[in-house]
Design a protein around this motif. Structure first.
Motif, mmCIF file in Angstrom:
data_model
loop_
_atom_site.group_PDB
_atom_site.id
_atom_site.type_symbol
_atom_site.label_atom_id
_atom_site.label_comp_id
_atom_site.label_asym_id
_atom_site.label_seq_id
_atom_site.Cartn_x
_atom_site.Cartn_y
_atom_site.Cartn_z
ATOM 1 N N GLY A 75 0.810 -1.220 0.000
ATOM 2 C CA GLY A 75 0.000 0.000 0.000
ATOM 3 C C GLY A 75 0.833 1.255 0.000
ATOM 4 O O GLY A 75 0.578 2.196 -0.774
ATOM 5 N N LEU A 76 1.845 1.322 0.838
ATOM 6 C CA LEU A 76 2.726 2.487 0.898
ATOM 7 C C LEU A 76 3.483 2.669 -0.417
ATOM 8 O O LEU A 76 3.651 3.794 -0.903
ATOM 9 C CB LEU A 76 3.724 2.337 2.057
ATOM 10 C CG LEU A 76 3.146 2.432 3.470
ATOM 11 C CD1 LEU A 76 4.232 2.120 4.507
ATOM 12 C CD2 LEU A 76 2.564 3.819 3.730
ATOM 13 N N SER A 77 3.928 1.569 -0.989
ATOM 14 C CA SER A 77 4.665 1.630 -2.254
ATOM 15 C C SER A 77 3.800 2.178 -3.374
ATOM 16 O O SER A 77 4.214 3.050 -4.146
ATOM 17 C CB SER A 77 5.172 0.230 -2.636
ATOM 18 O OG SER A 77 5.971 -0.323 -1.620
ATOM 19 N N GLY A 78 2.564 1.677 -3.472
ATOM 20 C CA GLY A 78 1.659 2.133 -4.519
ATOM 21 C C GLY A 78 1.279 3.590 -4.377
ATOM 22 O O GLY A 78 1.215 4.323 -5.363
ATOM 23 N N ALA A 79 1.039 4.031 -3.149
ATOM 24 C CA ALA A 79 0.634 5.425 -2.906
ATOM 25 C C ALA A 79 1.730 6.397 -3.330
ATOM 26 O O ALA A 79 1.464 7.402 -4.000
ATOM 27 C CB ALA A 79 0.310 5.622 -1.424
ATOM 28 N N PHE A 80 2.964 6.108 -2.967
ATOM 29 C CA PHE A 80 4.071 7.008 -3.296
ATOM 30 C C PHE A 80 4.303 7.056 -4.801
ATOM 31 O O PHE A 80 4.487 8.138 -5.380
ATOM 32 C CB PHE A 80 5.339 6.547 -2.578
ATOM 33 C CG PHE A 80 6.512 7.448 -2.803
ATOM 34 C CD1 PHE A 80 6.577 8.703 -2.199
ATOM 35 C CD2 PHE A 80 7.551 7.063 -3.629
ATOM 36 C CE1 PHE A 80 7.650 9.550 -2.417
ATOM 37 C CE2 PHE A 80 8.641 7.902 -3.845
ATOM 38 C CZ PHE A 80 8.688 9.146 -3.239
ATOM 39 N N ALA A 81 4.291 5.901 -5.444
ATOM 40 C CA ALA A 81 4.567 5.853 -6.883
ATOM 41 C C ALA A 81 3.487 6.571 -7.689
ATOM 42 O O ALA A 81 3.779 7.223 -8.694
ATOM 43 C CB ALA A 81 4.683 4.397 -7.338
ATOM 44 N N GLN A 82 2.229 6.482 -7.248
ATOM 45 C CA GLN A 82 1.127 7.116 -7.972
ATOM 46 C C GLN A 82 1.256 8.632 -8.003
ATOM 47 O O GLN A 82 0.903 9.272 -8.991
ATOM 48 C CB GLN A 82 -0.210 6.732 -7.338
ATOM 49 C CG GLN A 82 -0.689 5.336 -7.676
ATOM 50 C CD GLN A 82 -1.095 5.190 -9.127
ATOM 51 O OE1 GLN A 82 -1.537 6.137 -9.764
ATOM 52 N NE2 GLN A 82 -0.915 4.001 -9.660
ATOM 53 N N CYS A 83 1.721 9.213 -6.911
ATOM 54 C CA CYS A 83 1.856 10.671 -6.835
ATOM 55 C C CYS A 83 2.755 11.203 -7.949
ATOM 56 O O CYS A 83 2.534 12.289 -8.486
ATOM 57 C CB CYS A 83 2.430 11.079 -5.473
ATOM 58 S SG CYS A 83 1.297 10.827 -4.098
ATOM 59 N N PRO B 10 -4.978 -0.349 -2.256
ATOM 60 C CA PRO B 10 -5.332 -1.762 -2.079
ATOM 61 C C PRO B 10 -4.890 -2.644 -3.237
ATOM 62 O O PRO B 10 -4.553 -3.811 -3.047
ATOM 63 C CB PRO B 10 -6.865 -1.729 -1.969
ATOM 64 C CG PRO B 10 -7.280 -0.464 -2.617
ATOM 65 C CD PRO B 10 -6.176 0.513 -2.342
ATOM 66 N N MET B 11 -4.861 -2.093 -4.459
ATOM 67 C CA MET B 11 -4.458 -2.885 -5.615
ATOM 68 C C MET B 11 -3.008 -3.351 -5.495
ATOM 69 O O MET B 11 -2.699 -4.536 -5.648
ATOM 70 C CB MET B 11 -4.625 -2.072 -6.912
ATOM 71 C CG MET B 11 -4.280 -2.855 -8.174
ATOM 72 S SD MET B 11 -4.402 -1.842 -9.666
ATOM 73 C CE MET B 11 -2.964 -0.770 -9.470
ATOM 74 N N VAL B 12 -2.117 -2.416 -5.221
ATOM 75 C CA VAL B 12 -0.705 -2.771 -5.087
ATOM 76 C C VAL B 12 -0.485 -3.635 -3.851
ATOM 77 O O VAL B 12 0.316 -4.572 -3.863
ATOM 78 C CB VAL B 12 0.183 -1.508 -5.027
ATOM 79 C CG1 VAL B 12 1.645 -1.895 -4.848
ATOM 80 C CG2 VAL B 12 0.025 -0.689 -6.302
#
Length: 325
Positions: free
Chosen positions: A235-243, A301-303
């Protein structure tokens, strides 16, 4: 001498069989992970596409009101419109991405050092580029199917969509419309996602092992992340990369869907021109980052599910026995 040669041949054959089995297991693990993660967020994926491209029926709605409107206007099943094409795309996409990441990580680890941060970032980026290159046409098809509203269908299934795009929009290259911004966005997105996951995973395992880890099921003395820890890392990885990569994702969608409506035709003329047009017409918040809130709701949630499922599959298939050094 003859016996020695035969022994060498047997060893080579066993090694090749072992390598082939490893690759097949890795592809299966990645494919299952991708299917689970995308199905989990399929309704959010559809409303994101409708909002990103300003569908006339849903442009005035938000995330949750838009989901409710889909059910009201179309049906509950419409929340998953385009998910069939998504599954056809995502299994090979995720299988190739995760498997190629392991390959690139090993290759670059031998060149740059096993713990190299640059190596991890480059491995993720190359894995993303490799996967998207092979599966991009299916993403275009899925986007077209998801963008349709019940009663106004232009396409009937995957094969019909592909045939229509090729025949009416300029051949095979039309299936790759938006490919350049996708690649440009994939480098930071996939690179940061894999890099962050590997880094956070290693931090949890080595710094807080009593909270976030458990003994490997195999008798190897290794440790693996607990399921909640896997979800947090993903979750943390996906959130940062999306930004970082989101504006290019918007650009890709506008280019993919431009030919479906004459009013949006101006968004289909090259990556930079589309990016600038989106900014000039809709601005930053309502243009380049339109749908960002829903993207967090779906990307986290996806990542999380994707990486968690992949790690669990690796352990189940005996591809992962413990912490990486």
């Amino acid at each position: 001498m003859a016996l020695a040669n035969e022994s060498k041949e047997v060893i080579v054959l066993k090694t090749q069989k072992k390598d082939f089995t490893y690759v097949m297991k890795s592809l299966l693990a990645g494919g299952v992970a991708g299917m689970c993660s995308k199905t989990t967020v399929a309704p959010l994926d559809r409303i994101k596409i409708l909002l990103q491209a300003h569908n006339k029926h849903y442009a005035s709605f938000g995330v949750f009101s838009g989901l409710a409107e889909i059910v009201k206007r179309e049906s509950f099943a419409a929340l998953y419109k385009g998910n069939g094409a998504q599954m056809v795309r995502v299994f090979p996409y995720a299988a190739i991405q995760f498997t190629s990441f392991e390959f690139y990580k090993t290759l670059l680890g031998s060149i740059l050092g096993k713990g190299s941060h640059i190596g991890k970032f480059m491995s993720g980026s190359l894995a993303g580029v490799t996967a998207v290159t092979f599966t991009y046409p299916l993403d275009t098809i899925r986007a077209r199917l998801a963008f349709q509203v019940t009663g106004e269908h232009v396409y009937n299934g995957i094969a019909h969509t592909a045939k229509s795009i090729v025949q009416k929009e300029g051949g095979i290259k039309a299936l790759y419309r938006g490919f350049v911004p996708t690649l440009c966005g994939m480098v930071p997105y996939a690179g940061l996602t894999f890099f962050c996951f590997e880094t956070i995973k290693k931090f949890f395992l080595k710094t807080l092992p009593l909270i976030f880890s458990k003994s490997s099921s195999k008798d190897s003395g290794g440790v693996v992340l607990t399921v909640p820890a896997k979800l947090v890392c993903g979750g943390l990885s996906g959130a940062f990369a999306q930004c970082v990569s989101y504006p290019l994702d918007v650009t890709r969608r506008r280019m993919q869907l431009a030919k479906m409506d004459p009013a949006t035709g101006k968004f289909g003329h090259g990556m930079f021109k589309t990016l600038i047009t989106v900014y000039k017409v809709d601005g930053v918040v309502n243009g380049l980052y339109r749908g960002m809130s829903i993207n967090f709701l779906r990307a986290v949630p996806m990542v999380a599910v994707s990486f968690s499922t992949y790690e669990l599959m690796k352990q189940t298939l005996e591809l992962d026995t413990g912490v990486d050094s």
